[in-house]
Design an enzyme around this catalytic site. Structure first.
Site, short mmCIF file in Angstrom:
data_model
loop_
_atom_site.label_atom_id
_atom_site.label_comp_id
_atom_site.label_asym_id
_atom_site.label_seq_id
_atom_site.Cartn_x
_atom_site.Cartn_y
_atom_site.Cartn_z
N GLN A 72 0.83 -1.21 0.00
CA GLN A 72 0.00 0.00 0.00
C GLN A 72 0.86 1.25 0.00
O GLN A 72 0.36 2.35 -0.24
CB GLN A 72 -0.95 -0.01 1.21
CG GLN A 72 -0.25 0.13 2.55
CD GLN A 72 -1.20 -0.08 3.73
OE1 GLN A 72 -1.62 -1.19 3.99
NE2 GLN A 72 -1.52 0.98 4.43
N CYS A 102 -5.12 0.49 3.73
CA CYS A 102 -5.19 -0.96 4.05
C CYS A 102 -6.60 -1.47 3.83
O CYS A 102 -6.82 -2.59 3.38
CB CYS A 102 -4.76 -1.20 5.49
SG CYS A 102 -5.83 -0.42 6.69
N HIS A 153 -6.12 -1.51 11.64
CA HIS A 153 -5.55 -2.00 10.39
C HIS A 153 -6.49 -3.03 9.76
O HIS A 153 -7.12 -3.82 10.47
CB HIS A 153 -4.18 -2.65 10.69
CG HIS A 153 -3.36 -2.93 9.48
ND1 HIS A 153 -3.33 -2.10 8.38
CD2 HIS A 153 -2.51 -3.96 9.19
CE1 HIS A 153 -2.52 -2.61 7.47
NE2 HIS A 153 -1.99 -3.73 7.94
#
Lengths: 111, 231
Positions: free
Chosen positions: B19, B25, B168
């Site tokens: 990324q 993410c 995340h």
């Protein structure tokens, strides 16, 4: 009246890392991950963060002994920079779990 | 349920992606789930576009108007599914390649490769997540990434890892039964998690996390998606 400016009389908390073993590790980190810094100030600033992250990896190793923790490509980032640039799930009032859409029915997993 | 299971062995998982310095993410977790669901329904593995989500998806969580998809500023996988259902689907990676920063939306409905028909949240139950993983394909999950900044390999099983601070988005691709955990004095089962920080990070781009304790909140935000090939 004597000049009333406040003068710092204590050393910087962070010992001078130049010429130390940590700086040599930092150099290896820079070549492993192709890092470069535009100014000497930035280099020293990142070296200081790197030193803290080496300590953090040691703490993580104690807290998480079955994994291997150490220097990664993120070792020159503060925790705040790391989260802002490399994670990205927004904080949401999770309440009971999923936030959008239905919840799947329970699957029978006996046997 | 099989003792060990890995969608990578069945060809349902694309290469580890990166990324870059962009909080996207959530987009990689979303495309991973759509790629896996598309494989399960068609047998074909197609790498799909995160950039379309970064540039075009601005969906917000209906219950929390502050929680919106915002390119490199973060997002939610379930919002992204909502966006894909309404937008008409997802383009392939090669027709809408990743740049790592937000640009103007260049989505072309004629280039849609996969449609999203529906999606669902998985109950907060380890066995249900395991069963859905085996049945549906790779699942999008949220996780608290605090131990991932320094992770290099092995089975991560932190003594303390907040289940609340999920920050995340990653992809659950399988699980194993024999990851040794000294502190718990046994062979701990573990999850196999695909990350989006490139192959040099972690275990060839993957993260192994012990199962059975909702570790780092891994059970809290699991979701699966149903797809249809675009005609």
């Amino acid at each position: 009246l004597e000049d009333l400016t406040i003068r710092q009389v204590t050393e910087d908390r962070l010992p001078n890392l130049l010429g130390t073993h940590t700086e040599r590790k930092f150099r290896v980190f820079m070549s492993d991950y192709g890092k470069s810094y535009s100014t000497r100030e930035e280099y020293i600033h990142r070296l200081g963060i790197f030193a803290k992250n080496v300590l953090k990896a040691a703490e993580h190793q104690m807290m998480d002994p079955t994994a291997v923790h150490g220097v990664t490509q993120f070792s020159d980032l503060t925790e705040e920079e790391f989260k802002r640039m490399y994670t990205g799930v927004v904080d949401v009032d999770r309440g009971h779990g999923g936030v959008v859409g239905a919840e799947a029915p329970q699957l029978d997993i006996k046997g | 349920l099989p003792k060990d299971f890995d969608w990578r062995e069945k060809g349902a998982v694309t290469e580890v992606k990166d990324q870059g310095a962009c909080g996207s993410c959530w987009a990689f977790s979303t495309t991973g789930a759509v790629e896996g669901a598309n494989f399960v329904s068609t047998g074909k593995l197609v790498s799909l576009s995160e950039q379309q989500l970064v540039d075009c998806d601005k969906a917000c969580d209906p219950k929390d108007k502050k929680a919106c998809d915002n390119g490199c500023g973060g997002g939610l996988m379930t919002n992204a599914y909502e966006y894909l259902e309404k937008a008409g689907g997802l383009e392939e990676e090669k027709s809408y390649p990743y740049t790592g920063k937000r640009g103007h939306c260049k989505f072309d409905p004629k280039k849609v490769a996969v449609k999203v028909l529906n999606f669902t949240n998985i109950p907060l139950d380890e066995d249900q997540i395991t069963a859905r993983l085996v049945q549906h394909g790779p699942l999008s999950v949220g996780i608290n990434a605090v131990f991932m900044q320094t992770y290099i390999g092995g089975v991560s099983c932190p003594l303390i890892c907040s289940k609340k601070r999920l920050n995340h988005g990653v992809l659950l691709v399988g699980y194993g039964s024999k990851g040794f955990s000294i502190l718990r004095l046994s062979n701990k089962p573990y999850w196999i998690i695909k990350n989006s920080w490139g192959k040099k990070w972690g275990d060839n781009g993957y993260y192994k996390l012990c199962r059975g304790h909702d570790m780092c909140g891994i059970n809290s935000m699991a979701s699966a998606v149903l797809t249809q090939v675009s005609s």
